[in-house]
Design a protein around this motif. Structure first.
Motif, PDB file in Angstrom:
ATOM      1  N   LEU A 160       0.864  -1.183   0.000  1.00  0.00           N
ATOM      2  CA  LEU A 160       0.000   0.000   0.000  1.00  0.00           C
ATOM      3  C   LEU A 160       0.899   1.231   0.000  1.00  0.00           C
ATOM      4  CD1 LEU A 160      -2.585  -1.001   2.761  1.00  0.00           C
ATOM      5  CD2 LEU A 160      -2.924  -1.062   0.297  1.00  0.00           C
ATOM      6  N   TYR A 161       0.397   2.310  -0.571  1.00  0.00           N
ATOM      7  CA  TYR A 161       1.156   3.556  -0.613  1.00  0.00           C
ATOM      8  C   TYR A 161       0.383   4.644   0.121  1.00  0.00           C
ATOM      9  CZ  TYR A 161       3.810   1.192  -4.238  1.00  0.00           C
ATOM     10  OH  TYR A 161       4.585   0.305  -4.916  1.00  0.00           O
ATOM     11  N   PRO A 167       3.510  12.533   7.783  1.00  0.00           N
ATOM     12  CA  PRO A 167       3.792  11.417   8.696  1.00  0.00           C
ATOM     13  C   PRO A 167       2.535  10.698   9.194  1.00  0.00           C
ATOM     14  CG  PRO A 167       5.199  13.267   9.230  1.00  0.00           C
ATOM     15  CD  PRO A 167       4.218  13.749   8.193  1.00  0.00           C
ATOM     16  N   LYS A 168       1.429  11.441   9.376  1.00  0.00           N
ATOM     17  CA  LYS A 168       0.186  10.791   9.812  1.00  0.00           C
ATOM     18  C   LYS A 168      -0.330   9.837   8.738  1.00  0.00           C
ATOM     19  CE  LYS A 168      -1.209  14.468  12.930  1.00  0.00           C
ATOM     20  NZ  LYS A 168      -2.146  15.548  13.186  1.00  0.00           N
ATOM     21  N   THR A 173      -0.975   4.288   6.822  1.00  0.00           N
ATOM     22  CA  THR A 173      -0.724   3.261   5.811  1.00  0.00           C
ATOM     23  C   THR A 173       0.014   2.077   6.423  1.00  0.00           C
ATOM     24  OG1 THR A 173      -0.628   4.957   4.102  1.00  0.00           O
ATOM     25  CG2 THR A 173       0.321   2.809   3.560  1.00  0.00           C
ATOM     26  N   TYR A 174       0.989   2.373   7.276  1.00  0.00           N
ATOM     27  CA  TYR A 174       1.729   1.315   7.955  1.00  0.00           C
ATOM     28  C   TYR A 174       0.781   0.443   8.776  1.00  0.00           C
ATOM     29  CZ  TYR A 174       4.922  -1.039  11.118  1.00  0.00           C
ATOM     30  OH  TYR A 174       5.579  -1.988  11.847  1.00  0.00           O
ATOM     31  N   VAL A 194      -3.596  -3.381  16.735  1.00  0.00           N
ATOM     32  CA  VAL A 194      -2.653  -3.426  15.623  1.00  0.00           C
ATOM     33  C   VAL A 194      -1.808  -2.163  15.660  1.00  0.00           C
ATOM     34  CG1 VAL A 194      -2.410  -3.576  13.145  1.00  0.00           C
ATOM     35  CG2 VAL A 194      -4.317  -4.719  14.270  1.00  0.00           C
ATOM     36  N   HIS A 195      -0.485  -2.318  15.693  1.00  0.00           N
ATOM     37  CA  HIS A 195       0.442  -1.174  15.713  1.00  0.00           C
ATOM     38  C   HIS A 195       1.281  -1.189  14.457  1.00  0.00           C
ATOM     39  CE1 HIS A 195      -0.469  -0.059  19.840  1.00  0.00           C
ATOM     40  NE2 HIS A 195      -0.511  -1.344  20.093  1.00  0.00           N
TER      41      HIS A 195
END
Length: 195
Positions: A160-161, A167-168, A173-174, A194-195
């Motif tokens: 995913l991009y 940064p948010k 996305t992360y 989930v982190h």
């Protein structure tokens, strides 16, 4: 289309319908004899997944799937049968389909009925441990046969991009990637975060 390799799987439940039979189902084995023979005849190399979300339902219900060490015993028998039977037809093997999807596809991956355990997260880790033992057994069996077969794994992954370089957005996305591939899970009390 020019493909030289075709990935397929051997349905455990086709070979041992209940999972705990003394003898395999010869009709099921014959089905795969025909499949692999046709693939080879057509110039294709079989790439075979041993376990692809098709555990016999009986083992899911009576043993709670991969939570039980008994399932490991039945799996070893399954592996012994198919590797001996197809050692001259199949060179490339995958032990488990997407072994890292235990939280996103818990029942598919681990065959543990959700309502059969009090703490699905803890049960999942034990079940995954048993799958790792099963993978190690399959690799050991293959090496002992010394036929030139090769074995690997199949993991779920995705790309995913972020919408932009904020940064948010990057963190969001992360987190989405982590959720999609079920790779970074932390348990706090009884909640999955989930982190």
């Amino acid at each position: 289309m020019g493909f030289k390799t075709v990935r397929t799987s051997i349905a455990w439940s086709r070979i041992f319908p209940n999972g705990d039979e003394e003898s395999p189902n010869e009709k099921g084995l014959h089905f795969y004899d025909n499949l692999f023979d046709e693939m080879i005849h057509d110039g294709m190399i079989p790439l075979v997944t041993i376990s692809h979300y098709e555990m016999p339902l009986n083992l899911s219900l009576t043993e709670k799937g991969w939570l039980s060490k008994n399932t490991l015993i039945y799996f070893k028998k399954f592996v012994d049968v198919i590797m001996e039977r197809y050692k001259n037809k199949v060179k490339y093997w995958i032990t488990f389909n997407q072994i890292n999807t235990m939280f996103g596809e818990g029942y598919n991956s681990l065959s543990i009925p959700y309502d059969s355990v009090d703490d699905f997260a803890s049960a999942s880790f034990q079940a995954l441990h048993n799958q790792f033992l099963a993978s190690a057994y399959a690799k050991k069996k293959m090496d002992e046969m010394n036929t030139g077969m090769k074995m690997g794994c199949m993991v779920c992954n995705g790309i995913l991009y972020p919408f932009n370089c904020d940064p948010k957005e990057i963190m969001a996305t992360y987190k989405k990637i982590s959720c999609n591939i079920c790779s970074l899970m932390f348990f706090v009390e009884e909640s999955i975060l989930v982190h």
